[in-house]
Design an enzyme around this catalytic site. Structure first.
Site, PDB file in Angstrom:
ATOM      1  N   SER A  83       5.314   1.213   8.165  1.00  0.00           N
ATOM      2  CA  SER A  83       4.870   0.098   7.321  1.00  0.00           C
ATOM      3  C   SER A  83       5.993  -0.322   6.381  1.00  0.00           C
ATOM      4  CB  SER A  83       3.642   0.490   6.498  1.00  0.00           C
ATOM      5  OG  SER A  83       2.467   0.348   7.241  1.00  0.00           O
ATOM      6  N   ASP A  95      -0.660  -7.504   1.070  1.00  0.00           N
ATOM      7  CA  ASP A  95      -0.043  -6.186   1.248  1.00  0.00           C
ATOM      8  C   ASP A  95       1.476  -6.258   1.237  1.00  0.00           C
ATOM      9  OD1 ASP A  95      -0.279  -3.383   1.477  1.00  0.00           O
ATOM     10  OD2 ASP A  95       0.153  -3.488   3.628  1.00  0.00           O
ATOM     11  N   HIS A 148       0.810  -1.228   0.000  1.00  0.00           N
ATOM     12  CA  HIS A 148       0.000   0.000   0.000  1.00  0.00           C
ATOM     13  C   HIS A 148       0.838   1.271   0.000  1.00  0.00           C
ATOM     14  CE1 HIS A 148       0.677  -0.027   4.423  1.00  0.00           C
ATOM     15  NE2 HIS A 148       0.387   1.257   4.355  1.00  0.00           N
TER      16      HIS A 148
END
Length: 299
Positions: free
Chosen positions: A155, A80, A50
């Site tokens: 992330s 992801d 993402h």
């Protein structure tokens, strides 16, 4: 005179962050602030899908401050995860923990969201779960939940063991209000496939099913402890299942010898290498166990 135990613990945590930080990179592939990534090999970076909004002219900043251009090698929105290919093999590959994470362990989340260096967050492993559907037509075999704070840009960064080796990759991209960690053995396997093929293939049978209990007599035919299976209540037109010889009323109990007790089990069994291959599907038909070969389609 020996050091204070708290000082020793503090130094050990700092050493772990420093060790993991050598393979933690900055990934600049979106309009807003950068994210993090893990060097999977000298020229491959594993990050969260993402955070990758463009496929070319991606900037990766290594631990020593070196800026390297990269491109997207493969991505899988279902888990992801994305793999970036560096123009130069200058990265320091991550060291994966030789033991899996355990509930209660102290862990660090490491990120490199800016050129100023790594950032860290300290906590413990709360739980280890899975398999679980991600809500994107995919199944995650396992995941790690912690109470570490996932700061902006974390992330794609690693969850780190007390010795500085890596338990997995962190992501907040599943929209569940918090970050989870994909264990390294799961993430690395996906990364290898993405680097080689650019995507993850997921199998398709074309069935409608519901979970049912298996009778005692049918369990004897099955010759294993399995209480439930999937009753086929419908087949899609021109489906792989129909072409292979499965019929409405069959109770699907296994794929390639592996038990299927619930729909989530089927999701797991149909992922990866089985796509396009003729695979034995175990069914109970009229109370008897039969094996039907079906060529698995791609979702």
């Amino acid at each position: 005179m020996s050091k204070n135990m708290l000082v020793e613990l503090s130094d050990a945590i700092a050493d772990a962050a420093e060790r993991a930080g050598k393979s933690t990179v900055l990934v600049d592939a979106r309009r807003k602030f950068p994210a993090s990534g893990i060097a999977f090999s000298k020229d491959l970076i594993l990050t969260a899908d993402h955070v990758v909004e463009r496929e070319e002219d991606i900037k990766v900043i290594l631990a020593d401050g070196t800026e390297v251009t990269a491109r997207l090698a493969g991505r899988d929105p279902g888990t992801d995860l994305a793999v970036l290919k560096l123009d130069r093999p200058d990265a320091t590959p991550a060291e994966v923990s030789k033991t899996p994470a355990r509930v209660g362990q102290f862990v660090l989340a490491i990120g490199r969201p800016s050129t100023k260096g790594i950032e860290s967050s300290f906590g413990t492993v709360n739980s280890i779960g899975g398999p679980v559907r991600t809500g994107r037509g995919s199944m995650l075999e396992r995941y790690i939940k912690t109470d570490v704070v996932s700061y902006p840009g974390f992330s794609g960064g690693p969850l780190v063991n007390g010795d500085g080796t890596i338990f997995g990759i962190n992501t907040s991209g599943f929209g569940n209000g918090g970050a989870i960690t994909i264990p390294a053995d799961v993430a690395w396997k996906i990364a290898e496939t993405l680097a080689k093929h650019g995507k993850i293939k997921r199998g398709y049978l074309g069935i409608r099913s519901q979970t049912v209990e298996i009778s005692a007599d049918a369990r004897k035919a099955l010759k294993r402890e399995q209480e439930t299976g999937l009753l086929l209540v419908g087949l899609e037109a021109d489906s792989p299942a129909g072409k292979g010889g499965l019929i409405v009323g069959d109770i699907l109990v296994g794929v390639a010898g592996e038990a299927v007790a619930h729909q989530d089990d089927l999701f797991v069994r149909l992922s990866g290498d089985v796509v396009g291959k003729s695979i034995p599907i175990d069914v109970l038909r009229g109370g008897k166990l039969e094996s039907v070969k079906v060529e698995i389609g791609e979702r």
